[in-house]
Design a protein around this motif. Sequence first.
Motif, PDB file in Angstrom:
ATOM      1  N   TYR A  36      49.339  37.721  36.470  1.00  5.05           N
ATOM      2  CA  TYR A  36      48.801  38.490  37.598  1.00  5.05           C
ATOM      3  C   TYR A  36      47.315  38.788  37.402  1.00  5.05           C
ATOM      4  O   TYR A  36      46.525  38.731  38.346  1.00  5.05           O
ATOM      5  N   PHE A  37      46.943  39.136  36.138  1.00  3.16           N
ATOM      6  CA  PHE A  37      45.546  39.497  35.873  1.00  3.16           C
ATOM      7  C   PHE A  37      44.758  38.381  35.193  1.00  3.16           C
ATOM      8  O   PHE A  37      43.565  38.529  34.954  1.00  3.16           O
ATOM      9  N   GLY A  38      45.418  37.288  34.828  1.00  5.65           N
ATOM     10  CA  GLY A  38      44.714  36.104  34.371  1.00  5.65           C
ATOM     11  C   GLY A  38      44.183  36.154  32.957  1.00  5.65           C
ATOM     12  O   GLY A  38      43.032  35.770  32.711  1.00  5.65           O
ATOM     13  N   PHE A  39      44.982  36.602  32.001  1.00  2.04           N
ATOM     14  CA  PHE A  39      44.572  36.568  30.596  1.00  2.04           C
ATOM     15  C   PHE A  39      45.806  36.555  29.718  1.00  2.04           C
ATOM     16  O   PHE A  39      46.932  36.729  30.191  1.00  2.04           O
ATOM     17  N   ASP A  40      45.619  36.334  28.402  1.00  4.56           N
ATOM     18  CA  ASP A  40      46.727  36.429  27.446  1.00  4.56           C
ATOM     19  C   ASP A  40      46.434  37.550  26.481  1.00  4.56           C
ATOM     20  O   ASP A  40      45.321  38.084  26.428  1.00  4.56           O
ATOM     21  N   GLU A  41      47.465  37.905  25.652  1.00  2.00           N
ATOM     22  CA  GLU A  41      47.347  39.094  24.806  1.00  2.00           C
ATOM     23  C   GLU A  41      46.344  38.965  23.680  1.00  2.00           C
ATOM     24  O   GLU A  41      45.992  39.948  23.036  1.00  2.00           O
ATOM     25  N   ALA A  42      45.855  37.752  23.415  1.00  4.90           N
ATOM     26  CA  ALA A  42      44.877  37.557  22.342  1.00  4.90           C
ATOM     27  C   ALA A  42      43.446  37.524  22.865  1.00  4.90           C
ATOM     28  O   ALA A  42      42.514  37.365  22.100  1.00  4.90           O
ATOM     29  N   GLY A  47      42.010  43.321  24.745  1.00  3.18           N
ATOM     30  CA  GLY A  47      41.363  44.399  24.008  1.00  3.18           C
ATOM     31  C   GLY A  47      40.748  45.424  24.935  1.00  3.18           C
ATOM     32  O   GLY A  47      40.774  46.622  24.659  1.00  3.18           O
ATOM     33  N   ALA A  48      40.211  44.956  26.074  1.00  5.17           N
ATOM     34  CA  ALA A  48      39.605  45.876  27.034  1.00  5.17           C
ATOM     35  C   ALA A  48      40.651  46.787  27.655  1.00  5.17           C
ATOM     36  O   ALA A  48      40.392  47.972  27.911  1.00  5.17           O
ATOM     37  N   VAL A  49      41.857  46.266  27.914  1.00  2.65           N
ATOM     38  CA  VAL A  49      42.929  47.079  28.495  1.00  2.65           C
ATOM     39  C   VAL A  49      43.268  48.245  27.577  1.00  2.65           C
ATOM     40  O   VAL A  49      43.503  49.373  28.023  1.00  2.65           O
ATOM     41  N   VAL A  50      43.279  47.986  26.281  1.00  2.00           N
ATOM     42  CA  VAL A  50      43.588  49.040  25.306  1.00  2.00           C
ATOM     43  C   VAL A  50      42.387  49.942  25.079  1.00  2.00           C
ATOM     44  O   VAL A  50      42.496  51.172  25.073  1.00  2.00           O
ATOM     45  N   SER A  51      41.213  49.344  24.893  1.00  2.00           N
ATOM     46  CA  SER A  51      40.045  50.146  24.505  1.00  2.00           C
ATOM     47  C   SER A  51      39.521  51.008  25.643  1.00  2.00           C
ATOM     48  O   SER A  51      38.931  52.066  25.397  1.00  2.00           O
ATOM     49  N   THR A  52      39.705  50.588  26.910  1.00  6.96           N
ATOM     50  CA  THR A  52      39.283  51.465  28.005  1.00  6.96           C
ATOM     51  C   THR A  52      40.117  52.742  28.037  1.00  6.96           C
ATOM     52  O   THR A  52      39.598  53.828  28.335  1.00  6.96           O
TER      53      THR A  52
END
Length: 487
Positions: A36-42, A47-52
Amino acid sequence: MGLFYNIFIASFVSIGSFLFGGIISSVLTFGRFQGYFGFDEASNLAGAVVSTFTGGCFFGAMGAGWMNDRIGRKRSIQIGAAFALWGCAMQAGANNFACLLIGRIVAGLAIGILSMTVPLYNTEIAPPKIRGFLVGLAQQLIGIGFIVANWVGYGSQYLDSNTQWRMPLGLQLVPAALLLIGTQFLPYSPRWLLEVGRDEEARQVVYQLHGVKTLDVSEAAEEEFLKMHDSIKAELLTRSRNVADLFATRAMRRRTLVACGVQIFGQFTGINVINYFGPQMYQTLGLDAGKTLLVQGIYGAVGPITNFFFIIFILDRVGRKKPLLLGSGINIVTFSALSAIVASFPPGEGTTNLVAQRAGIAMIFLTSIFFSLSFGPVSWVLASEVFPTGVRSMGTSLATCCNWAFNVLFSQVSPIAMKNIGWKFYILFVCLNAFDFIVILLFFPETKGKTLEDMAVVFGDEVNARQVLDEHKYADDLSQKHEIEHV
């Protein structure tokens, strides 16, 4: 009745952390979410999802110090809950990546406020003999939140629509709503009430916390109130509300460094790298995607069970310093073993060693167990109990900001480091925990069983509060006498 009431209050205000931290580690692995958001967990975006989120926590904790002084602990908790509702609704309903990140930031602001205010509130209502237990309940609820989050994540992976990730993110609205509504029926902190001049209300809260309904039948409650009253009123005579006060004297500098140090050292344990990126770590040990979520679900139960027995039977008996030394010492061993295992059996090279795989998982589990026997509950207890009332909210805010600042750092670099340097990243935590051990051994005091007003003795700046008040009263009387004579 008094003890039960204390436990109920401490448990209830701690539900704000329920689900907020742990759910993202599972959501990041969902194919529907990634697609849906166009990325993988690596990727850097993971990292931005967590760090924000953790960045929002930093700024929330920063503003919470001022907020706690102005409107009190109780109202600050409710504002944190309101932000949580807003942020979690945005995440669950996000239709683009920007909306998701804004929701993460707003939810982070909420948890920053709550992570600073809840331990502060619990510290100020807790009897000295069980303060470690009551403040440690916050860590217990965080752990239970991780259990629920991990198993919700494990079950959600089988959903074949965007509900796979929207539902677990939306479930965070439930504890936020409970906290917002339920906190209205809890008492204010008696120490804050004394700070703002609501003395009689503060006395009533102290008696209520002792389980006494009338104000003339409990010598212990009255004695505690008077000691609290004298100490806080004496502090108010010289209070400036300046951040520089946290470093004004040698004793205050030590307080500040201990509080900030224990929060930073909690991040040095590497526990949040496991909490946020556990599935990726298990994949480096050779587990497939389904098994990583299963192991993560089991892992999430280990810490809270350990923490529960620790805060009930051990923390207020052995104190703060010994568990911290134990935790940092064990982490040196576990991360050394983990780095050796990943280095010896690197993923992606066709090598599958079940013994090494299980040993690596065991090291991760041991890290969680000993974190729950040390930094998990102790860091929140120690950081909130060392400061005098006049700067407690400001000092606790600074210490919590330190926690979240390093949380942001590790959440941003961890997925990149695990992808690019592998086992060498774990060596960093061996060195950091060795540093923790030395500093704690040489510079940290023991604070168990002390009242908040007795911390002046622990840190070497003992002040006779009654003498200060008497001297101030004498000065006022003398000034009035001179004015009368002048007239």
